[in-house]
Design a protein around this motif. Structure first.
Motif, mmCIF file in Angstrom:
data_model
loop_
_atom_site.group_PDB
_atom_site.id
_atom_site.type_symbol
_atom_site.label_atom_id
_atom_site.label_comp_id
_atom_site.label_asym_id
_atom_site.label_seq_id
_atom_site.Cartn_x
_atom_site.Cartn_y
_atom_site.Cartn_z
ATOM 1 N N TRP A 93 0.694 -1.160 0.041
ATOM 2 C CA TRP A 93 0.052 0.055 0.042
ATOM 3 C C TRP A 93 0.586 1.132 0.043
ATOM 4 N N TRP B 65 7.932 -0.239 2.634
ATOM 5 C CA TRP B 65 7.457 -0.284 3.992
ATOM 6 C C TRP B 65 6.119 -1.061 4.025
ATOM 7 N N TRP C 93 3.010 -3.026 6.572
ATOM 8 C CA TRP C 93 2.503 -3.611 7.884
ATOM 9 C C TRP C 93 1.431 -4.749 7.711
ATOM 10 N N GLN D 144 5.758 -5.259 11.076
ATOM 11 C CA GLN D 144 6.139 -4.182 10.251
ATOM 12 C C GLN D 144 7.547 -4.576 9.738
ATOM 13 N N SER E 124 0.855 -2.224 17.850
ATOM 14 C CA SER E 124 1.795 -1.183 17.262
ATOM 15 C C SER E 124 3.120 -0.925 17.916
ATOM 16 N N ALA F 41 6.160 -0.124 15.972
ATOM 17 C CA ALA F 41 5.923 0.770 14.712
ATOM 18 C C ALA F 41 6.790 2.036 14.918
ATOM 19 N N LYS F 42 7.139 2.355 16.028
ATOM 20 C CA LYS F 42 7.918 3.599 16.287
ATOM 21 C C LYS F 42 9.293 3.472 15.716
ATOM 22 N N LYS G 55 9.644 3.053 12.295
ATOM 23 C CA LYS G 55 9.711 4.400 11.370
ATOM 24 C C LYS G 55 10.940 4.856 11.406
ATOM 25 N N LYS H 175 16.337 6.628 18.792
ATOM 26 C CA LYS H 175 16.152 8.075 18.343
ATOM 27 C C LYS H 175 17.548 8.880 18.648
ATOM 28 N N VAL I 240 -6.567 3.846 15.713
ATOM 29 C CA VAL I 240 -5.082 3.380 15.872
ATOM 30 C C VAL I 240 -4.631 4.469 16.942
ATOM 31 N N ASP J 210 1.642 4.892 20.025
ATOM 32 C CA ASP J 210 2.656 4.095 19.413
ATOM 33 C C ASP J 210 3.550 4.622 18.034
ATOM 34 N N GLY J 211 3.002 5.845 17.677
ATOM 35 C CA GLY J 211 3.659 6.490 16.602
ATOM 36 C C GLY J 211 4.732 7.389 16.961
ATOM 37 N N LEU J 212 5.476 8.062 15.860
ATOM 38 C CA LEU J 212 6.776 8.590 16.056
ATOM 39 C C LEU J 212 6.543 10.030 16.203
ATOM 40 N N GLU K 242 3.497 10.896 13.578
ATOM 41 C CA GLU K 242 3.264 10.055 12.604
ATOM 42 C C GLU K 242 2.407 8.909 12.989
ATOM 43 N N CYS K 243 1.381 8.645 12.610
ATOM 44 C CA CYS K 243 0.541 7.549 13.059
ATOM 45 C C CYS K 243 1.110 6.171 12.570
ATOM 46 N N PRO K 244 1.129 5.393 13.696
ATOM 47 C CA PRO K 244 1.776 3.835 13.536
ATOM 48 C C PRO K 244 1.478 3.175 12.372
ATOM 49 N N LYS K 245 0.207 3.316 11.913
ATOM 50 C CA LYS K 245 -0.100 2.436 10.828
ATOM 51 C C LYS K 245 0.159 2.945 9.198
ATOM 52 N N HIS K 246 -0.337 4.125 9.048
ATOM 53 C CA HIS K 246 -0.506 4.676 7.479
ATOM 54 C C HIS K 246 0.568 5.770 7.152
ATOM 55 N N ASN K 247 1.147 6.090 8.135
ATOM 56 C CA ASN K 247 2.265 7.272 7.884
ATOM 57 C C ASN K 247 1.500 8.602 7.826
ATOM 58 N N GLN L 99 0.073 11.982 9.030
ATOM 59 C CA GLN L 99 0.856 12.918 9.968
ATOM 60 C C GLN L 99 -0.054 14.245 10.442
#
Lengths: 397, 103
Positions: free
Chosen positions: A283, A309, A311, A320, A361, A364-365, A368, A391, B50, B54-56, B63-68, B70
């Motif tokens: 996707w 990338w 998931w 992921q 998730s 996830a971090k 990324k 980080k 979501v 858990d995002g960055l 940034e959302c942990p699933k779909h990027n 922001q």
């Protein structure tokens, strides 16, 4: 006035249309989709909720209207006339173009064995509705193919109370894109849920009631799904004389042999830095290439350079991955609650990929962050130490 | 009537990061910016269900942990596809070493 024409109204085609407009292109933009539905997000098809298939639109009709993007649904494109710079549809006048994007996607491969037409596939909203509807009355399901789609579907169907068997021709599940250690953990979780996973088996035929293997075993199946990958939709490009190389071959700017015709997403084999042409089916790839194509359709000169990338969700577990995770991992980061990330370095010690598995998730971090660290030389000892915040590595890079 | 809720200690959140804060049946995300300022938004992405925790966080973006997708967590503004609906934001105040949110 001929404008931008985009064949394909999935994530890639729609994203390209929106991006071309956002980039300032003010001529006509027409998107031609072959499905009757408005453009929707496919990842959700394998993740239904209690209400059934989740239908999430990529863009509403109003949003497209606001951007002066014309969307035609249920359209069959029959040819590309490169001399006249026109797209030929099954009905209506030929549509002239200034720039054309092929975002034709891919279609699910079907079982070719005797009785193989009993097997359903999961690619479209219609496919998904048919599978969950059949699952409502079925007691047993056989899924052919232990890839991401096959296993996500196995989790869903076993959760609905069906007895599920997954058949894999290769030596292990997820052999194409998930590191062995993570694939093995995920397979164990499926087995705990009651899914039977058989590897190294070939399907000989499908009967009214069973899937018969080449070794003679018969497995009861009220519902059969083939999840054995996709074929890129390249027929239009072939008949237009464009080069095909496991997909429509394009350069780093997503341009085909014809400077006015681009290709992107599942159907495109894109030149990488290595010189290889690679085709991705995620996707995120459809989105990212759609954005690059949109800019270039609008007169830009952007190169595609985004690590792939993905998931995938199974039960309470999220997987992921980013970049190239095909080799041996150089470092493993154990983060508690059964979460783990594997890092892959090249010979020079630079990060080329990472993949992780954890609750929800949980990874996830860090995935990324890993995506942003690709190309950076990293110390495997620090990567393996969960107390060392990734980080910090990113700030130091 | 909106209330100030004692949500967490300042040092519960690392710089340029966020935590999840649940209150009743609602969930929030509380952020600490690189400038050591605190912000609060709804805890779930507007695109799919979501948890943003858990995002960055990078600078002022979550940034959302699933779909990027922001968002700018200071304003809640959706910054990158596929998200297009802004996040709700809530006032934050710091007293001593505690962070309060008004919800």
């Amino acid at each position: 006035m001929p404008g931008i024409v985009i064949i394909g109204a999935g994530e890639c085609g729609i994203r390209a249309a929106l991006t071309a407009r956002e980039a300032g292109y003010d001529g006509p933009i027409t998107v031609l989709g072959d499905e009757a539905a408005l453009p929707y997000e496919r990842p959700l098809l394998s993740k239904p909720n209690s209400g059934g298939v989740v239908e999430k639109l990529i863009a509403t009709r109003e949003a497209l209207d606001d951007m002066s993007i014309t969307l035609e649904t249920d359209v069959s494109v029959t040819a590309i006339d490169r001399d006249e710079r026109m797209v030929v549809r099954a009905q209506g006048d030929p549509l002239p173009f200034r720039k054309l994007l092929l975002a034709t996607g891919a279609r699910a491969r079907r079982l070719s064995c005797p009785g193989g037409d009993r097997a359903r596939v999961l690619r479209t909203m219609e496919d998904a509705r048919a599978i969950y509807s059949a699952a409502g009355t079925a007691r047993s399901a056989v899924i052919v193919g232990a890839g991401l789609i096959g296993l996500e579907l196995a989790a869903e169907l076993t959760g609905r109370g069906l007895g599920v068997t997954v058949l894999e021709a290769g030596p292990r599940p997820l052999g194409r894109n998930v590191p062995e250690r993570l694939a093995s953990k995920l397979t164990t979780r499926h087995q705990q849920a009651g899914v039977e996973v058989l590897c190294g088996v070939q399907v000989a035929s499908c009967t009214e009631s069973d899937v018969v293997l080449e070794d003679g075993r018969a497995i009861a199946a009220d519902l059969i799904v083939a999840a054995i990958g996709v074929e890129p939709n390249v027929e239009l490009a072939v008949s237009a004389g464009l080069t095909i190389q496991n997909g429509i071959r394009v350069d780093r700017r997503l341009v085909t042999d014809d400077p006015d015709i681009l290709a992107a997403g599942d159907c495109a084999a894109v030149e990488m830095r290595s010189g290889l042409h690679l085709r991705y089916e995620t996707w995120q790839n459809a989105q990212a290439q759609g954005e690059v194509a949109g800019r270039n359709l609008a007169g830009g000169n952007k190169e595609f350079d985004v690590p792939v990338w993905f998931w995938s969700d199974h039960y309470e577990i999220g997987l992921q991955g980013v970049g190239d995770t095909s080799g041996q991992p150089a470092a493993s980061r154990e983060m508690g609650r059964d979460s783990e990330i594997l890092f892959f370095l090249n010979d020079a010690g630079a990060l080329i990929g990472a993949a992780g598995l954890g609750q929800g998730s949980a990874v996830a971090k860090d995935i990324k962050i890993a995506q942003r660290l690709i190309g950076t030389t990293l110390d495997p000892v620090l990567l393996s130490d969960p107390a060392h915040n990734l980080k910090k590595l990113l700030r130091a890079a | 009537m909106a209330d100030w809720i004692d949500a967490c200690a300042k040092d519960d959140i690392e710089e340029e990061d966020l935590i999840r804060f649940d209150h009743g049946d609602r969930t929030f995300a509380i952020y600490r910016s690189p400038e050591d300022e605190f912000f609060c938004t709804d805890g779930r992405c507007t695109h799919e269900d979501v948890h943003l925790a858990d995002g960055l966080v990078m600078d002022h973006t979550i940034e959302c942990p699933k779909h990027n997708g922001q968002f700018d967590y200071r304003t809640g503004e959706a910054k990158r596809a596929p998200v297009c609906v802004n996040l709700a934001t809530y006032p934050v105040k710091v007293e001593g070493d505690r962070v309060f949110i008004e919800i």
